[in-house]
Design an enzyme around this catalytic site. Sequence first.
Site, PDB file in Angstrom:
ATOM      1  N   ILE A   1       0.860  -1.157  -0.278  1.00  0.00           N
ATOM      2  CA  ILE A   1      -0.085   0.059   0.017  1.00  0.00           C
ATOM      3  C   ILE A   1       0.930   1.427  -0.002  1.00  0.00           C
ATOM      4  O   ILE A   1       0.497   2.322  -0.857  1.00  0.00           O
ATOM      5  CB  ILE A   1      -1.095  -0.293   1.273  1.00  0.00           C
ATOM      6  CG1 ILE A   1      -1.853  -1.268   0.883  1.00  0.00           C
ATOM      7  CG2 ILE A   1      -1.791   1.396   1.372  1.00  0.00           C
ATOM      8  CD1 ILE A   1      -2.879  -1.429   2.340  1.00  0.00           C
TER       9      ILE A   1
ATOM     10  N   HIS B   1     -13.522   4.360   8.165  1.00  0.00           N
ATOM     11  CA  HIS B   1     -13.050   2.861   7.694  1.00  0.00           C
ATOM     12  C   HIS B   1     -13.465   2.440   6.216  1.00  0.00           C
ATOM     13  O   HIS B   1     -13.862   1.443   6.238  1.00  0.00           O
ATOM     14  CB  HIS B   1     -13.021   2.015   8.911  1.00  0.00           C
ATOM     15  CG  HIS B   1     -11.789   0.974   8.702  1.00  0.00           C
ATOM     16  ND1 HIS B   1     -11.365   0.525   9.799  1.00  0.00           N
ATOM     17  CD2 HIS B   1     -11.322   0.511   7.611  1.00  0.00           C
ATOM     18  CE1 HIS B   1     -10.368  -0.524   9.424  1.00  0.00           C
ATOM     19  NE2 HIS B   1     -10.393  -0.286   8.169  1.00  0.00           N
TER      20      HIS B   1
HETATM   21  O1  LIG Z   1      -8.460  -4.842   4.945  1.00  0.00           O
HETATM   22  C1  LIG Z   1      -8.148  -4.175   6.032  1.00  0.00           C
HETATM   23  O2  LIG Z   1      -7.387  -4.490   6.597  1.00  0.00           O
HETATM   24  C2  LIG Z   1      -9.009  -2.719   6.152  1.00  0.00           C
HETATM   25  O3  LIG Z   1      -8.525  -2.135   6.939  1.00  0.00           O
HETATM   26  C3  LIG Z   1     -10.192  -2.736   5.429  1.00  0.00           C
HETATM   27  O4  LIG Z   1     -10.200  -1.496   4.652  1.00  0.00           O
END
Ligand SMILES: O=C(O)C(=O)CO
Length: 347
Positions: A183, A312
């Site tokens: 990410i 979230h």
């Molecule tokens: O997949 C994850 O860990 C999340 O935080 C979902 O957005």
Amino acid sequence: MPPRLPFGQVRNFLQLGHRIRRMSSKPSVYVTRPDVDDSGLELLRKSCQVSTWQETSPVPRSELIREVAGKDALYCALTDKVDKEVLDAAGPQLKCVATISVGYDHIDMEECRKRGIRVGFTPDVLTDATAELTLALLLATNRRLFEANKQVYNGGWKSWAPMWMCGQGLKGSRVGLLGFGRIGQEIAARIAPFKPAEITYTTRSPRPQEAAAVNARHVDFDEMLRNSDFIVACCALTPQTKEIFNASAFQKMKSNCIFINTARGGVVDQKALYDALKTKQIQAAGLDVTTPEPLPLDDPLLKLDNVVILPHIGSADIETRKEMSRITARNILAGLANKEMEAEVKL
Ligand SMILES: O=C(O)C(=O)CO
């Protein structure tokens, strides 16, 4: 009168029957979220007995403990704490747990390891969606989108004004990332076209190849705190990162620094963040994750203008969530069949 069988023979007969029943019956899976995309549940239903919690709110703990008993697999989400108590309640037949998330800090890995329970998760598929949402938060905070939008509705918009609602651009800025996994790298790749002066990242060990691809420089945490105009938390929540953004970290940040968190609420000492925002020790924050979730409506953070909070939704892109549902199901099917999972946590 039919002939009486000796007790030992009866017991063996019963045990054999039980074994045959288990062998011929489908494995059982408990799913804690009935609202995951049905394509995942359909995959499971083909070869498993699937039972689900019935409401869209997280399953209450007492219900999870009752329902997981005797199951062969657990399909869970980041809203479910899967700890020793839950694993004990499940029983020794539990073969695998699969979470519909990349983060797995809600699962006690050590307990799973001790019991030989395999754990599946959903990395990769949500990388782009989460990176995209991180950029959205960066832009929303630096260009003050939510503050500005309010002015349209509350009469604050009197006329165009030269210095009104100005914010600092990403262009020419220094952006620091805590975490440089999948990410983090995609966030860096998306920031690069905004022409920052520099992207830095902090990880335990440098990742020169990946860094070269986005022209990022490895720095220690202290340097990142002191030099960045934007700091993005995109790391896993671990004992090392728990509340790493504490009062001392916020004190080191520049007063124009904008702090973004799309990792986990637990990486931040939230009271310290509130103080830093309230006293303008830092400029602003953009949070997709908080402690707790949901954030109570009377939380002091909600009274501040210089914070944007989202519920979230980092991976909440429709196709992403559908595929997450299917990967979680396929992880379970592989775990039950003693095959390699598509994405398995190394225990
Ligand atoms: O997949 C994850 O860990 C999340 O935080 C979902 O957005």
